[in-house]
Design an enzyme around this catalytic site. Structure first.
Site, PDB file in Angstrom:
ATOM      1  N   THR A 182       1.062  -1.160  -0.185  1.00  0.00           N
ATOM      2  CA  THR A 182       0.000  -0.074   0.027  1.00  0.00           C
ATOM      3  C   THR A 182       0.899   1.308   0.269  1.00  0.00           C
ATOM      4  O   THR A 182       2.103   0.918   0.452  1.00  0.00           O
ATOM      5  CB  THR A 182      -0.786  -0.031   1.346  1.00  0.00           C
ATOM      6  N   ARG A 210     -14.549  -6.897  -0.253  1.00  0.00           N
ATOM      7  CA  ARG A 210     -13.860  -6.623   0.947  1.00  0.00           C
ATOM      8  C   ARG A 210     -13.150  -5.358   0.793  1.00  0.00           C
ATOM      9  O   ARG A 210     -12.622  -4.793  -0.056  1.00  0.00           O
ATOM     10  CB  ARG A 210     -12.685  -7.771   1.179  1.00  0.00           C
ATOM     11  N   GLY A 212     -10.680  -2.892   3.131  1.00  0.00           N
ATOM     12  CA  GLY A 212      -9.627  -2.734   4.394  1.00  0.00           C
ATOM     13  C   GLY A 212      -9.652  -1.700   5.118  1.00  0.00           C
ATOM     14  O   GLY A 212     -10.724  -0.875   5.132  1.00  0.00           O
ATOM     15  N   ASP A 213      -8.570  -1.202   5.779  1.00  0.00           N
ATOM     16  CA  ASP A 213      -8.533  -0.191   6.772  1.00  0.00           C
ATOM     17  C   ASP A 213      -8.161   1.109   5.884  1.00  0.00           C
ATOM     18  O   ASP A 213      -8.530   2.239   6.402  1.00  0.00           O
ATOM     19  CB  ASP A 213      -7.473  -0.193   7.671  1.00  0.00           C
ATOM     20  N   THR A 233      -0.217   0.879   7.068  1.00  0.00           N
ATOM     21  CA  THR A 233      -0.290  -0.328   6.161  1.00  0.00           C
ATOM     22  C   THR A 233      -0.155  -1.747   6.917  1.00  0.00           C
ATOM     23  O   THR A 233       0.597  -1.742   8.017  1.00  0.00           O
ATOM     24  CB  THR A 233       0.994   0.042   5.125  1.00  0.00           C
TER      25      THR A 233
HETATM   26  N1  ASP Z   1      -3.925  -2.271   4.702  1.00  0.00           N
HETATM   27  C1  ASP Z   1      -4.091  -2.852   3.606  1.00  0.00           C
HETATM   28  C2  ASP Z   1      -5.498  -3.421   3.585  1.00  0.00           C
HETATM   29  O1  ASP Z   1      -5.736  -4.152   4.467  1.00  0.00           O
HETATM   30  C3  ASP Z   1      -3.035  -3.597   2.755  1.00  0.00           C
HETATM   31  C4  ASP Z   1      -1.770  -3.183   3.116  1.00  0.00           C
HETATM   32  O2  ASP Z   1      -1.684  -2.168   3.551  1.00  0.00           O
HETATM   33  O3  ASP Z   1      -1.005  -3.951   2.584  1.00  0.00           O
HETATM   34  O4  ASP Z   1      -6.453  -3.286   2.595  1.00  0.00           O
END
Ligand code: ASP
Length: 315
Positions: A182, A210, A212-213, A233
């Site tokens: 990310t 889905r 994510g954060d 991340t």
């Molecule tokens: N945090 C990101 C997610 O869960 C993925 C990542 O940072 O690699 O979508």
């Protein structure tokens, strides 16, 4: 009287010096990043260096932190090396679904998009949500329709898929690890305003739909001029469940922790005991920066008005 004038003069000098400092910190993801599995190390260093250059040019000329964050993340989205925009990881269905968010610490306005499949630069769409709507988060077709109506560049899903990401997707089906990350950026400008942004393709092989954060304000991104700006991340579900980005702000404002203490606490005492993996970059209102992660490495870099510049990949 004479003494008072001197004190006032001293205060003015100190305040103007404080206001003139800037700092920009970036990340390109945390994960299984070691010298052995980063043969293209120099490419990453070059990309991070170019991203810092873009941000510093804006901040050095007195530009604002939101512009710096957006422009830097746009560059990283266009760069195929990272898991954001072009080159993002593929979902279980072999498509790209992107999430992004941005927050302005001056007025606590925020914008985000999630699950978008055809907006070339999701971070700009997030900024448009923040500045041109009364909402914070738009998803999927709604976000795309909005971006299109605003004149943002729309591309086919194939634009995001590189030969390399397709190969990795096929390998990952047989459990090969990926170290793509990310991207995120936090900045303090000379006006004392903080901003944060994050953009991602999410977790490889994620379920259709889905999220994510990264597009969740308070989880993957947070900025508040009273404390700091944060971009995260890692394994997003853990960052959502623990409101990680806001958690750092809360530790500073309610518990008086400093920035390195707060970032260390959320990784070492909140995420690690739960087996959540990932990393954080942050900058506070004084221009101090911090990064911390519990993975093998995190692509990261900083540049500030004190003349400090660092780019690091490994532990
Ligand atoms: N945090 C990101 C997610 O869960 C993925 C990542 O940072 O690699 O979508």
């Amino acid at each position: 009287m004479h003494r008072l004038v001197l004190i006032a003069f001293y205060l003015q000098i100190t305040l103007s010096n404080m206001a003139q400092s800037y700092c920009i910190v970036i990340h390109g993801g945390a994960g299984n990043i070691t010298p052995e599995n980063t043969p293209d190390e120099q490419l990453y260093i070059k990309a991070l260096d170019s991203a810092l250059f873009i941000g510093e040019e804006i901040l050095n000329k007195g530009g604002n932190s939101i512009d710096a964050v957006e422009k830097v993340i746009r560059f990283l989205e266009d760069c195929h090396l990272f898991n954001a925009g072009k080159g993002a990881v593929l979902t279980e269905k072999g498509k790209v679904e992107l999430d992004a968010s941005i927050m302005n610490g001056e007025n606590l306005m925020a914008g985000a998009v999630a699950g978008v499949t055809n907006i070339k630069n999701p971070i700009t769409a997030a900024r448009f949500v923040m500045e041109k709507t009364s909402h914070v988060l738009l998803v999927r077709e709604g976000a795309s329709a909005f971006a299109k109506a605003q004149g943002l560049e729309i591309v086919s899903n194939d634009y995001f898929i590189t030969k390399e990401s397709k190969e990795k997707y096929l390998k990952y089906k047989y459990k090969e690890k990926d170290n793509k990350g990310t991207v995120g950026c936090v900045a303090l400008d000379i006006h004392g305003n903080l901003a944060a942004g994050t953009s991602t393709g999410g977790m490889m092989m994620k379920k259709y739909g889905r999220v994510g954060d990264s597009p969740i304000i308070g989880a993957g991104t947070y900025a508040n001029n009273k404390t700091c700006a944060v971009s995260c991340t890692g394994h997003g579900e853990y960052f959502i469940r623990n409101s990680i980005a806001f958690h750092i702000h809360a530790l500073i404002i309610y518990k008086n922790l400093n920035l390195p203490e707060a970032t260390k606490f959320v990784i070492d005492s909140v995420l690690t005991p739960q087996k959540g993996t990932g990393g954080i970059i942050a900058v506070d209102k004084f221009g101090n920066y911090a990064w911390h992660f519990n993975t093998q490495g995190m692509f990261r870099g900083v540049v500030n008005s004190k003349g400090e510049k660092r780019i690091e990949l490994y532990k």
